[in-house]
Design a protein around this motif. Structure first.
Motif, PDB file in Angstrom:
ATOM      1  N   MET A   1       0.847  -1.195   0.000  1.00  0.00           N
ATOM      2  CA  MET A   1       0.000   0.000   0.000  1.00  0.00           C
ATOM      3  C   MET A   1       0.881   1.243   0.000  1.00  0.00           C
ATOM      4  O   MET A   1       1.680   1.447   0.907  1.00  0.00           O
ATOM      5  N   ILE A   6      -1.859   7.351  -2.141  1.00  0.00           N
ATOM      6  CA  ILE A   6      -3.256   7.429  -1.699  1.00  0.00           C
ATOM      7  C   ILE A   6      -3.589   8.856  -1.240  1.00  0.00           C
ATOM      8  O   ILE A   6      -4.639   9.403  -1.567  1.00  0.00           O
ATOM      9  N   LYS A  40     -14.688   4.101   1.739  1.00  0.00           N
ATOM     10  CA  LYS A  40     -13.998   2.855   1.375  1.00  0.00           C
ATOM     11  C   LYS A  40     -12.490   3.004   1.596  1.00  0.00           C
ATOM     12  O   LYS A  40     -11.831   2.108   2.095  1.00  0.00           O
ATOM     13  N   ARG A  41     -11.975   4.179   1.205  1.00  0.00           N
ATOM     14  CA  ARG A  41     -10.544   4.443   1.387  1.00  0.00           C
ATOM     15  C   ARG A  41     -10.215   4.512   2.883  1.00  0.00           C
ATOM     16  O   ARG A  41      -9.204   3.974   3.335  1.00  0.00           O
ATOM     17  N   GLU A  43     -11.717   2.998   5.247  1.00  0.00           N
ATOM     18  CA  GLU A  43     -11.753   1.624   5.765  1.00  0.00           C
ATOM     19  C   GLU A  43     -10.437   0.893   5.481  1.00  0.00           C
ATOM     20  O   GLU A  43      -9.876   0.233   6.358  1.00  0.00           O
ATOM     21  N   LEU A  44      -9.928   1.040   4.254  1.00  0.00           N
ATOM     22  CA  LEU A  44      -8.680   0.362   3.875  1.00  0.00           C
ATOM     23  C   LEU A  44      -7.501   0.872   4.702  1.00  0.00           C
ATOM     24  O   LEU A  44      -6.663   0.091   5.170  1.00  0.00           O
ATOM     25  N   LEU A  45      -7.442   2.182   4.890  1.00  0.00           N
ATOM     26  CA  LEU A  45      -6.348   2.766   5.680  1.00  0.00           C
ATOM     27  C   LEU A  45      -6.432   2.285   7.134  1.00  0.00           C
ATOM     28  O   LEU A  45      -5.417   1.919   7.732  1.00  0.00           O
ATOM     29  N   GLU A  47      -7.791  -0.411   8.239  1.00  0.00           N
ATOM     30  CA  GLU A  47      -7.438  -1.834   8.325  1.00  0.00           C
ATOM     31  C   GLU A  47      -5.922  -2.024   8.314  1.00  0.00           C
ATOM     32  O   GLU A  47      -5.395  -2.875   9.027  1.00  0.00           O
ATOM     33  N   ALA A  48      -5.227  -1.232   7.496  1.00  0.00           N
ATOM     34  CA  ALA A  48      -3.756  -1.320   7.452  1.00  0.00           C
ATOM     35  C   ALA A  48      -3.161  -0.889   8.794  1.00  0.00           C
ATOM     36  O   ALA A  48      -2.203  -1.497   9.288  1.00  0.00           O
ATOM     37  N   GLU A  76     -13.029   4.500  12.458  1.00  0.00           N
ATOM     38  CA  GLU A  76     -12.688   3.453  11.480  1.00  0.00           C
ATOM     39  C   GLU A  76     -11.666   2.478  12.058  1.00  0.00           C
ATOM     40  O   GLU A  76     -11.729   1.278  11.791  1.00  0.00           O
ATOM     41  N   ALA A  80     -12.051  -1.552  12.596  1.00  0.00           N
ATOM     42  CA  ALA A  80     -11.081  -2.529  12.088  1.00  0.00           C
ATOM     43  C   ALA A  80     -10.537  -3.417  13.211  1.00  0.00           C
ATOM     44  O   ALA A  80     -10.214  -4.588  12.982  1.00  0.00           O
TER      45      ALA A  80
END
Ligand code: ZN
Length: 202
Positions: A1, A6, A40-41, A43-45, A47-48, A76, A80
């Motif tokens: 990532m 991003i 969505k972004r 959420e991804l961040l 999670e990382a 968020e 996660a």
């Protein structure tokens, strides 16, 4: 990532000639809220970031964010990690835990920001939580401005960092920008005019 990509894609990492809140000038500016504009972004961040915390084996019961900047990132991250999300907010200059939020004795709390600059707000939030009897186990942020030492980066902290040494800071990336005093700013010398990013378009 690729965190820098991003941030650029989302318009959160700006290039140009900016006046920072400190009054100094820089060719870069982080508009952190922009990176969370797309859920969505976000959420991804988160999670990382959660993966880094889990890998380090840090147990967390609750994520607490200083309002306003940290709230979305904190929420968020809590999602996660599968834990509770609360926030502290400023009232009359002082940070307080309000709105019926409570922490219990020995509860393991992680303080989450969208971005850590010197860590001042995060430290204030940590003090409130500890005064209420819970334990602050770590700090986290999506991005670190490079004053504090991000866990695993191998880089030391700068004198401006207010976070305690004994607690880890988890972050996805370091964003270190060159900062200039206005009278020594090379961009000013080239004739360009610095702008305050927050006030553009308002
Ligand atoms: Zn300048």
């Amino acid at each position: 990532m690729n965190i820098e990509e991003i941030y650029k894609e989302s318009g959160a990492l700006l290039s140009g000639h900016f006046i920072l809140s400190s009054g100094k000038h820089s060719s870069n500016y982080l508009q952190s809220a922009k990176v969370l504009e797309d859920p969505k972004r976000a959420e991804l961040l988160a999670e990382a970031l959660a993966a880094l915390i889990k890998e380090a084996g840090v147990a967390v019961d609750t994520v607490c964010a200083p309002a306003l900047g940290g709230v979305i990132a904190g929420y968020e991250l809590a999602r996660a990690l599968g834990v509770r999300s609360i926030f502290v907010e400023r009232k009359g200059g002082e940070m307080e835990l309000r709105r019926g939020f409570e922490v219990s004795s020995g509860e393991k709390v992680l303080i989450c920001e969208d971005i850590i600059t010197t860590g001042g707000s995060a430290l204030e939030a940590a003090k409130i939580i500890e005064e209420l009897g819970a334990d602050v186990v770590a700090f986290a942020a999506l991005a670190n401005r490079g004053f504090c030492s991000r866990s695993g980066s191998g880089k030391g902290k700068k004198p401006e960092c207010k976070l305690p040494d004994e607690k880890p800071l988890f972050a996805l990336a370091d964003f270190e920008f060159k900062i200039y005093d206005p009278d020594e700013c090379p961009l000013c010398k080239e004739g360009s005019t610095a702008v305050k990013p927050g006030s553009r378009g308002n």
